[in-house]
Design a protein around this motif. Structure first.
Motif, PDB file in Angstrom:
ATOM      1  N   GLU A 171     158.514  17.085 -52.529  1.00 20.56           N
ATOM      2  CA  GLU A 171     158.805  15.657 -52.712  1.00 20.56           C
ATOM      3  C   GLU A 171     158.367  14.866 -51.507  1.00 20.56           C
ATOM      4  O   GLU A 171     157.747  13.809 -51.634  1.00 20.56           O
ATOM      5  N   ALA A 172     158.693  15.416 -50.342  1.00 17.57           N
ATOM      6  CA  ALA A 172     158.314  14.729 -49.112  1.00 17.57           C
ATOM      7  C   ALA A 172     156.803  14.595 -49.038  1.00 17.57           C
ATOM      8  O   ALA A 172     156.273  13.538 -48.689  1.00 17.57           O
ATOM      9  N   GLN A 173     156.108  15.666 -49.412  1.00 17.21           N
ATOM     10  CA  GLN A 173     154.654  15.627 -49.372  1.00 17.21           C
ATOM     11  C   GLN A 173     154.111  14.601 -50.359  1.00 17.21           C
ATOM     12  O   GLN A 173     153.166  13.873 -50.063  1.00 17.21           O
ATOM     13  N   ALA A 174     154.749  14.533 -51.528  1.00 17.70           N
ATOM     14  CA  ALA A 174     154.295  13.576 -52.532  1.00 17.70           C
ATOM     15  C   ALA A 174     154.477  12.159 -52.026  1.00 17.70           C
ATOM     16  O   ALA A 174     153.607  11.296 -52.207  1.00 17.70           O
ATOM     17  N   ARG A 175     155.618  11.940 -51.383  1.00 20.00           N
ATOM     18  CA  ARG A 175     155.864  10.605 -50.831  1.00 20.00           C
ATOM     19  C   ARG A 175     154.788  10.252 -49.823  1.00 20.00           C
ATOM     20  O   ARG A 175     154.319   9.132 -49.760  1.00 20.00           O
ATOM     21  N   MET A 176     154.392  11.257 -49.047  1.00 19.91           N
ATOM     22  CA  MET A 176     153.325  11.041 -48.073  1.00 19.91           C
ATOM     23  C   MET A 176     152.044  10.654 -48.790  1.00 19.91           C
ATOM     24  O   MET A 176     151.332   9.758 -48.358  1.00 19.91           O
ATOM     25  N   ALA A 177     151.767  11.352 -49.886  1.00 23.41           N
ATOM     26  CA  ALA A 177     150.518  11.111 -50.596  1.00 23.41           C
ATOM     27  C   ALA A 177     150.502   9.700 -51.153  1.00 23.41           C
ATOM     28  O   ALA A 177     149.512   8.982 -51.027  1.00 23.41           O
ATOM     29  N   THR A 178     151.635   9.295 -51.750  1.00 21.27           N
ATOM     30  CA  THR A 178     151.677   7.942 -52.291  1.00 21.27           C
ATOM     31  C   THR A 178     151.604   6.931 -51.168  1.00 21.27           C
ATOM     32  O   THR A 178     151.016   5.864 -51.321  1.00 21.27           O
ATOM     33  N   ALA A 179     152.190   7.275 -50.036  1.00 18.92           N
ATOM     34  CA  ALA A 179     152.151   6.367 -48.893  1.00 18.92           C
ATOM     35  C   ALA A 179     150.723   6.197 -48.406  1.00 18.92           C
ATOM     36  O   ALA A 179     150.308   5.121 -47.993  1.00 18.92           O
ATOM     37  N   ALA A 180     149.960   7.273 -48.466  1.00 15.18           N
ATOM     38  CA  ALA A 180     148.570   7.202 -48.041  1.00 15.18           C
ATOM     39  C   ALA A 180     147.738   6.424 -49.055  1.00 15.18           C
ATOM     40  O   ALA A 180     146.685   5.900 -48.734  1.00 15.18           O
ATOM     41  N   GLY A 181     148.234   6.353 -50.312  1.00 13.90           N
ATOM     42  CA  GLY A 181     147.532   5.630 -51.360  1.00 13.90           C
ATOM     43  C   GLY A 181     147.800   4.133 -51.252  1.00 13.90           C
ATOM     44  O   GLY A 181     147.826   3.589 -50.147  1.00 13.90           O
ATOM     45  N   ALA A 192     159.609  11.377 -43.909  1.00 17.17           N
ATOM     46  CA  ALA A 192     158.671  12.351 -44.464  1.00 17.17           C
ATOM     47  C   ALA A 192     157.449  12.476 -43.563  1.00 17.17           C
ATOM     48  O   ALA A 192     156.937  13.576 -43.327  1.00 17.17           O
ATOM     49  N   LEU A 193     157.016  11.320 -43.051  1.00 19.06           N
ATOM     50  CA  LEU A 193     155.842  11.320 -42.173  1.00 19.06           C
ATOM     51  C   LEU A 193     156.121  12.162 -40.934  1.00 19.06           C
ATOM     52  O   LEU A 193     155.299  12.970 -40.493  1.00 19.06           O
ATOM     53  N   LYS A 194     157.328  11.951 -40.412  1.00 15.38           N
ATOM     54  CA  LYS A 194     157.701  12.705 -39.212  1.00 15.38           C
ATOM     55  C   LYS A 194     157.719  14.198 -39.505  1.00 15.38           C
ATOM     56  O   LYS A 194     157.261  15.006 -38.697  1.00 15.38           O
ATOM     57  N   ILE A 195     158.255  14.540 -40.663  1.00 18.06           N
ATOM     58  CA  ILE A 195     158.310  15.958 -41.018  1.00 18.06           C
ATOM     59  C   ILE A 195     156.908  16.526 -41.067  1.00 18.06           C
ATOM     60  O   ILE A 195     156.612  17.576 -40.507  1.00 18.06           O
ATOM     61  N   GLN A 196     156.021  15.756 -41.715  1.00 21.21           N
ATOM     62  CA  GLN A 196     154.659  16.250 -41.861  1.00 21.21           C
ATOM     63  C   GLN A 196     154.007  16.424 -40.493  1.00 21.21           C
ATOM     64  O   GLN A 196     153.364  17.431 -40.211  1.00 21.21           O
ATOM     65  N   GLN A 197     154.235  15.413 -39.642  1.00 19.80           N
ATOM     66  CA  GLN A 197     153.622  15.496 -38.317  1.00 19.80           C
ATOM     67  C   GLN A 197     154.150  16.702 -37.553  1.00 19.80           C
ATOM     68  O   GLN A 197     153.405  17.413 -36.899  1.00 19.80           O
ATOM     69  N   ALA A 198     155.466  16.886 -37.647  1.00 20.05           N
ATOM     70  CA  ALA A 198     156.068  18.018 -36.927  1.00 20.05           C
ATOM     71  C   ALA A 198     155.502  19.326 -37.434  1.00 20.05           C
ATOM     72  O   ALA A 198     155.205  20.238 -36.665  1.00 20.05           O
ATOM     73  N   GLN A 199     155.320  19.411 -38.762  1.00 21.98           N
ATOM     74  CA  GLN A 199     154.779  20.646 -39.336  1.00 21.98           C
ATOM     75  C   GLN A 199     153.368  20.891 -38.834  1.00 21.98           C
ATOM     76  O   GLN A 199     153.009  22.005 -38.444  1.00 21.98           O
TER      77      GLN A 199
END
Lengths: 373, 373
Positions: A171-181, A192-199
């Motif tokens: 879900e977090a990744q999807a939110r990122m994808a829509t955010a990038a869209g 979610a962005l922070k999570i992605q960056q940390a990962q």
């Protein structure tokens, strides 16, 4: 017996010779380990060698220290560490068998201590100790059906309980994808962005560290390499941020793909929850409950596979699949399946089949159930 | 005759555990009784099986130290000691004097800690409701405080390293140990007055489930369980490891191999451990390195194998380590003494009363995390 056992040299090369003179027609492959002399023998000779090791006065190995299984990929190894209270010497005996034919004669009639040790090794490695008086699994009551200490067994498969967690990540990744869209419709989710960056950061650090280790750098150098890799990544991020507004204008194509994945995951979770709740309401045992959940998931997967062209109505189709109408039938099927698995496994064990054959039998039984159903 | 038939009892299954204070952890016994008499007993283990051996094979050598704490959680220093010694033997690492003394002192303190736990819990099993428990836990608390000062942890120390110890001990190390020894002795005197010389206690334990030396060796017994039968065997003396050949100590043995002897051996072992600590304190250098030079954090161990055995409070703790080079073990098998000692529970219990089975089980001094691993 009350005499104090005296200190003995840990390396006693003579022991291999004693074995050879006692059993001249047995072939011993002698190797020296850091603690004992290791003798590798053919499994056909095991019973004779072990009986002689115990009974012969010059060997007199009256104490079985340990039975260990080792998975050498091409072969399964059973290692016996022996000690003699009379002479104070010790030895390791190794026997090999292939994974297709994992049979080794038992030594539990020679040393009672082997009873549990062999049962444990049999359960964890799938070695069958022929002639064992009590071959029940030791650590789990019904046996696992797979052998966790073999190298082929994955360390941690994704389990049922982890799926909720995976769903969250998706879900977090999807939110990122829509955010990038299209940025206007979906505000950027900072968490979610922070999570992605940390990962990403963790992945980069791990990679850098592994590379440093592979090159054999020291601790300080390794740290430097990691910080350098991180700095490079941060610069890259900053560059991407300036270019982002341009990219954001174009609608992101993969977003719909992720969205459908999420929907699938949600539907799956719903199916699982429903099956579990129903099983609990009916007062089924945990095993039956698990089987019911698995059956529901299988059903769901089948319903998914049928209409591959239409991913959109998936969410609607899933609850229908778990509709109250065929609830009882599904559970009955799951129970039938579980019974078939258990039956096949028991039969295979009664016949003394190896784990591979056992698995085959289980699969056949399951197929039969599917055909009948 | 007819009346006798009417009074005939039938066999009844009594399920003890897995959650039961008398089972010392998560352990289950299915006892078949004929009246009060045990006619059959089926021990069920595996509730604590975490596949730790597999986990260790996926850690590097230093990370797996923490896992050793989680096998025998009452003798963590002893198990760590065995594990690091196995690595040192395989990688041929020379350990500095001071580090060896620190390790021996801590291991012997840990032996005392474990035996105190045994005395407390065993007293409860026998029927001194909580008094010995309170006495021994008062003393244990002092030692645990001391361990916390040294390692920074109360239970999972992870303080030993291949090549030495993680960091130097506090400046008042020797002084603290010297303070503790008389306090332990005072506590032990109280326990002796309360239990060892107690007529009811002796009557309860004397002659209960006697084991002959031949049986004990055949069943794979080690440690106090073996020594209680009169076999004067201690790995610290029979195959001296680390610096144990420098100390003068006795090996207490029993004469009848019954429950009382098992208790007495442990009480005497506390005294002997204090003797070793006293000598080690006098010999230990005040200054010097605590870590071997050139031992890297991510240690690479050359190809080979070792079965390292050491004497933990429960008996022969063995580490069978197979290395194929690289920074993690290819196979790590733990030979757990309590596992082998427990495997003969059925043979020891059948023919005794149900209430005595609890005492027999207590006298084995099991740690289920070590049994299941």
């Amino acid at each position: 017996m009350a005499d104090e056992t005296t200190a003995s040299p840990r390396h006693d090369g003579a022991i291999a010779e004693v074995f050879q003179t006692v059993l001249p027609d047995v072939e011993f492959a002698v190797a020296e380990t850091a603690s004992d002399i290791a003798l590798t023998i053919d499994r056909a000779d095991l019973e004779r060698v072990m009986a002689a090791a115990r009974e012969n006065d010059r060997l007199a190995f009256d104490f079985l220290r340990c039975v260990s299984g080792v998975d050498q990929i091409s072969a399964l190894e059973s290692v016996y560490h022996l000690y003699s209270f009379k002479w104070g010497h010790s030895v390791a005996i190794k026997v090999r068998c292939t994974p297709d034919d994992p049979h080794i004669p038992t030594v539990s009639h020679i040393w009672q201590a082997a009873n549990w040790l062999e049962r444990e090794t049999a359960e964890l490695f799938g070695i069958v100790y022929d002639g064992h008086p009590d071959p029940r699994p030791l650590l789990t009551e019904e046996g696992l059906g797979y052998y966790i200490l073999r190298k082929s067994h994955p360390l941690a498969p994704i389990e049922e309980w982890q799926e909720d967690f995976l769903k969250e990540i998706q879900e977090a990744q999807a939110r990122m994808a829509t955010a990038a869209g299209p940025a206007a419709t979906a505000p950027i989710d900072e968490r979610a962005l922070k999570i992605q960056q940390a990962q990403q950061k963790a992945a980069i650090m791990k990679k850098a560290r592994e590379e440093a280790r592979a090159r054999g750098l020291s601790g300080a150098e390794e740290k430097e390499a990691v910080t350098a890799a991180l700095r490079a990544w941060e610069e890259e991020q900053a560059a991407a941020a300036t270019a982002a507004p341009a990219a954001a204008a174009a609608p992101a194509a993969p977003a719909s793909d992720t969205a459908s994945k999420i929907k699938q995951a949600q539907a799956k979770a719903a199916v699982m929850k429903k099956a579990r709740d129903e099983a609990r309401m009916q007062g089924l045992s945990p095993e039956e409950e698990k089987a019911a959940v698995r059956a529901a998931l299988d059903e769901y997967a089948k319903s998914q596979a049928a209409p591959p062209a239409a991913p959109a109505p998936v969410a609607a189709a899933a609850p229908a699949a778990a509709a109250p109408m065929d609830r009882a039938a599904k559970i009955a099927l799951a129970q039938k399946k579980a019974a078939a698995i258990k039956n096949a496994r028991e039969q295979a064990r009664m016949q003394g089949l190896g784990p591979e054959e056992e698995r085959k039998m289980v699969q056949e039984a399951l197929q039969k159930v599917a055909e009948e159903g | 005759m007819a009346i006798e038939r009417e009074l005939e009892t039938i066999d009844l299954n009594v399920n003890v555990g897995p959650q039961h204070p008398a089972t010392h952890g998560v352990f289950r016994m299915i006892i078949t009784v004929d009246g009060e008499l045990v006619v059959d007993l089926d021990p069920v283990i595996g509730y604590m099986h975490r596949g730790g051996e597999k986990l260790s094979e996926n850690c590097d050598y230093r990370q797996a130290i923490g896992y050793q704490d989680r096998t025998d959680y009452l003798a963590q220093f002893n198990t760590e000691f065995c594990y690091v010694l196995a690595i040192e033997q395989l990688a041929q690492i020379e350990v500095p004097e001071r580090a060896s003394y620190i390790r021996v002192i801590l291991s012997e303190m840990n032996r005392i800690l474990s035996h105190l736990m045994f005395i407390g819990a065993f007293g409860t099993d026998v029927g001194f409701f909580a008094t010995p428990f309170m006495y021994t836990f008062r003393d244990r608390e002092m030692i645990q405080d001391f361990f916390e000062e040294v390692s920074g942890e109360r239970m999972m120390y992870a303080y030993f390293r291949p090549g030495g110890v993680a960091w130097d001990v506090p400046a008042n190390f020797k002084q603290r140990v010297r303070q503790l020894l008389p306090a332990i002795q005072r506590g032990l005197d109280e326990v002796n007055e309360l239990m060892t010389e107690n007529e009811v206690f002796i009557t309860r334990c004397r002659g209960l489930s006697p084991v002959t030396p031949e049986q004990a060796i055949n069943w794979g017994f080690s440690g106090p369980m073996l020594r209680a039968t009169g076999v004067r065997h201690d790995l610290r003396r029979a195959e001296p490891y680390s610096i144990y050949d420098r100390f003068d100590f006795d090996i207490p043995v029993g004469t009848q191999g019954d429950v009382y002897d098992r208790y007495m051996v442990r009480v005497h072992e506390i005294e002997q451990s204090m003797r070793i600590i006293d000598q080690a304190l006098r010999q230990m250098p005040d200054e010097g390195p605590i870590m071997a030079e050139g031992v890297r954090r991510v240690l690479k161990v050359p190809e080979g194998e070792v079965y390292f055995r050491s004497e933990t409070p429960r008996g022969e703790y063995g580490i069978y380590l197979v290395s194929k080079g690289g920074d993690h073990p290819y196979r790590l098998k733990v030979r757990s003494p309590a596992f082998c000692n427990l495997s003969a529970l059925r043979e020891m219990s059948v023919g005794n009363y149900v209430a005595d089975v609890i005492i027999i089980l207590g006298s084995i001094d099991i740690v289920l995390c070590e049994v299941d691993r």
